[in-house]
Scaffold this motif. Structure first.
Motif, short mmCIF file in Angstrom:
data_model
loop_
_atom_site.label_atom_id
_atom_site.label_comp_id
_atom_site.label_asym_id
_atom_site.label_seq_id
_atom_site.Cartn_x
_atom_site.Cartn_y
_atom_site.Cartn_z
N GLU A 156 0.70 -1.38 -0.16
CA GLU A 156 0.02 -0.07 0.12
C GLU A 156 0.86 1.32 -0.07
O GLU A 156 1.63 1.40 0.82
CB GLU A 156 -1.00 -0.20 1.33
CG GLU A 156 -1.91 0.96 1.10
CD GLU A 156 -3.21 0.88 2.44
OE1 GLU A 156 -3.80 1.95 2.32
OE2 GLU A 156 -3.03 0.09 2.95
N ASP A 157 0.32 2.15 -0.85
CA ASP A 157 0.92 3.52 -0.99
C ASP A 157 0.04 4.38 -1.47
O ASP A 157 -0.35 4.33 -2.84
CB ASP A 157 2.35 3.44 -1.81
CG ASP A 157 3.13 4.77 -2.08
OD1 ASP A 157 2.52 5.69 -1.57
OD2 ASP A 157 4.17 4.63 -2.32
N LYS A 158 -0.25 5.37 -1.04
CA LYS A 158 -1.19 6.43 -1.30
C LYS A 158 -1.00 7.11 -2.67
O LYS A 158 -1.94 7.59 -3.52
CB LYS A 158 -1.82 7.39 -0.31
CG LYS A 158 -0.83 8.14 0.16
CD LYS A 158 -1.12 9.33 1.21
CE LYS A 158 -0.05 10.20 1.64
NZ LYS A 158 -0.43 11.15 2.80
N ASN A 159 0.36 7.13 -2.94
CA ASN A 159 0.95 7.75 -3.96
C ASN A 159 0.86 6.92 -5.30
O ASN A 159 1.35 7.59 -6.38
CB ASN A 159 2.26 8.48 -3.78
CG ASN A 159 2.28 9.64 -2.68
OD1 ASN A 159 1.38 10.38 -2.51
ND2 ASN A 159 3.31 9.31 -1.78
N LYS A 184 -3.16 -1.85 -8.32
CA LYS A 184 -2.73 -1.83 -7.08
C LYS A 184 -3.21 -3.26 -6.14
O LYS A 184 -4.09 -3.17 -5.43
CB LYS A 184 -3.45 -0.52 -6.41
CG LYS A 184 -3.22 0.64 -7.06
CD LYS A 184 -4.13 1.93 -6.50
CE LYS A 184 -3.84 3.10 -7.39
NZ LYS A 184 -4.87 4.31 -7.15
N SER A 187 -5.15 -3.23 -2.88
CA SER A 187 -6.58 -2.64 -2.59
C SER A 187 -7.53 -4.03 -2.97
O SER A 187 -8.75 -4.02 -2.92
CB SER A 187 -6.92 -1.68 -3.62
OG SER A 187 -6.70 -2.26 -4.98
#
Length: 364
Positions: A156-159, A184, A187
């Motif tokens: 996970e990485d919001k970017n 991703k 997710s």
């Protein structure tokens, strides 16, 4: 050879290179994820792979299609050092489905890097050059076709964007935009993988807790505190693994995977889990618990298959015995060998053997 360099110590690189041309500090790697992923993507049963490709690329490949895996090694001559540099892409897959030909490039990254699009383009370009036909050059024009790229980011990485782009500007010409879709993986829970027909990636669910294990392992906690927190993670991981095994079991019962695929997928889970324990701390015999859990799911399937095969063998044996009984009666009635072969489908040598056993002289 080493894997490609990365920014963070806990990164598990998935692409192996002799040196790094993208910046960042060199780090030692501890797990060859490309080998693990190769096992998943080269199953003898191609249904899970084709289902994944159709889901990822939105194509319509049939189950009769043929899959071919290209050599992942790319060699470039480095002028400064006067030697060849080897690069290793994750995976090239060529699919031939009747008249349709698909070329795919799939890359896996544990952690997203902004420079990844350069690497994707570079490997795709090198692949296109390797398969191009230079004798097709006409009036100085040569066309090459890059494989369709796809990037899978595990943690996970919001970017992490939905797609990545590389703009190639050529002076006094149009700017070319190279794009690549990004999956991703973080997710995707088990239900989503099943729903979208990406069940091939089920064994990678164990990555969900890798970052948490790493953070505990590098903390300044006292041993007992660290052990307590890590055992809590083990218990979370146990639930994830059990749910993953249930999903693999469901795929098997739905005839999506074979027993051999079942074995490969569960072995992948065990291998990654054992690595995490060795890397971040083994405070209990959790790897043994996981092995027993896998056995509790897998072994009954093996036993069930053995019973099914036994029944099949019994049915076949029963049919053979019926044929022998019919042939025996025909021999006693003096029927010719050709007629016995026609009605029983028995081998001529078997009929001659029966004649010898019966001792009859009535056969023509």
């Amino acid at each position: 050879m080493i894997y490609s360099c990365v920014e963070k110590d806990y990164f598990i690189a998935l692409i192996k290179e002799e040196n790094n041309n993208y910046g960042g500090k060199k780090r030692k790697n501890h797990i060859q994820m490309d080998k693990i992923l190769k096992r998943l993507f080269t199953l003898k049963n191609t249904i899970p792979i084709i289902d994944f490709l159709n889901a990822a690329y939105n194509d319509d490949i049939s189950y009769e299609a043929k899959l071919y895996y290209a050599d992942k090694e790319i060699n470039n001559f480095e002028k400064k050092s006067s030697r060849y540099i080897s690069y290793y892409a994750d995976m090239y897959i060529k699919v031939i489905d009747k008249k349709n030909v698909y070329e795919y490039e799939i890359e896996f990254q544990t952690i997203y890097e902004n420079s990844m699009v350069i690497r994707m383009f570079r490997y795709g370009f090198e692949r296109a050059v390797n398969i191009s036909y230079y004798n097709s050059i006409k009036e100085g024009r040569l066309r090459i076709k890059l494989p369709e790229p796809y990037l899978i980011v595990l943690e996970e990485d919001k970017n992490v964007p939905n797609s990545i782009y590389l703009e190639i500007e050529i002076p006094k010409q149009d700017t070319i935009t190279y794009s690549c879709k990004v999956l991703k993986y973080f997710s995707y829970d088990i239900d989503k993988l099943l729903k979208e027909n990406m069940y091939l990636l089920l064994p990678l669910q164990v990555f969900r807790l890798r970052k948490k294990m790493y953070q505990i392992s590098i903390s300044n906690l006292l041993f007992e505190e660290k052990k307590s927190k890590m055992i809590d993670v083990y218990n979370e991981l146990k639930i994830v693994i059990e749910d993953t095994l249930k999903a693999i079991d469901l795929s098997y019962n739905g005839n999506k995977i074979t027993l051999e695929d079942y074995d490969e997928m569960t072995s992948t889970i065990e291998n990654i889990n054992s690595y995490f324990l060795g890397m971040y701390g083994k405070y209990t015999d959790f790897d043994e618990e996981v092995r027993e859990m896998v056995k509790s799911f897998y072994d009954p399937k093996v036993e069930e298959r053995g019973i099914e095969k036994g029944i099949e063998r019994g049915k076949i044996q029963g049919k053979i015995e019926e044929k022998i009984e019919t042939a025996t009666e025909m021999i006693k009635d003096g029927e010719p060998i050709e007629k016995i072969k026609k009605y029983t489908k028995l081998d001529e040598n078997k009929i001659l053997e029966l004649i010898k056993q019966i001792g009859t002289e009535k056969v023509q």
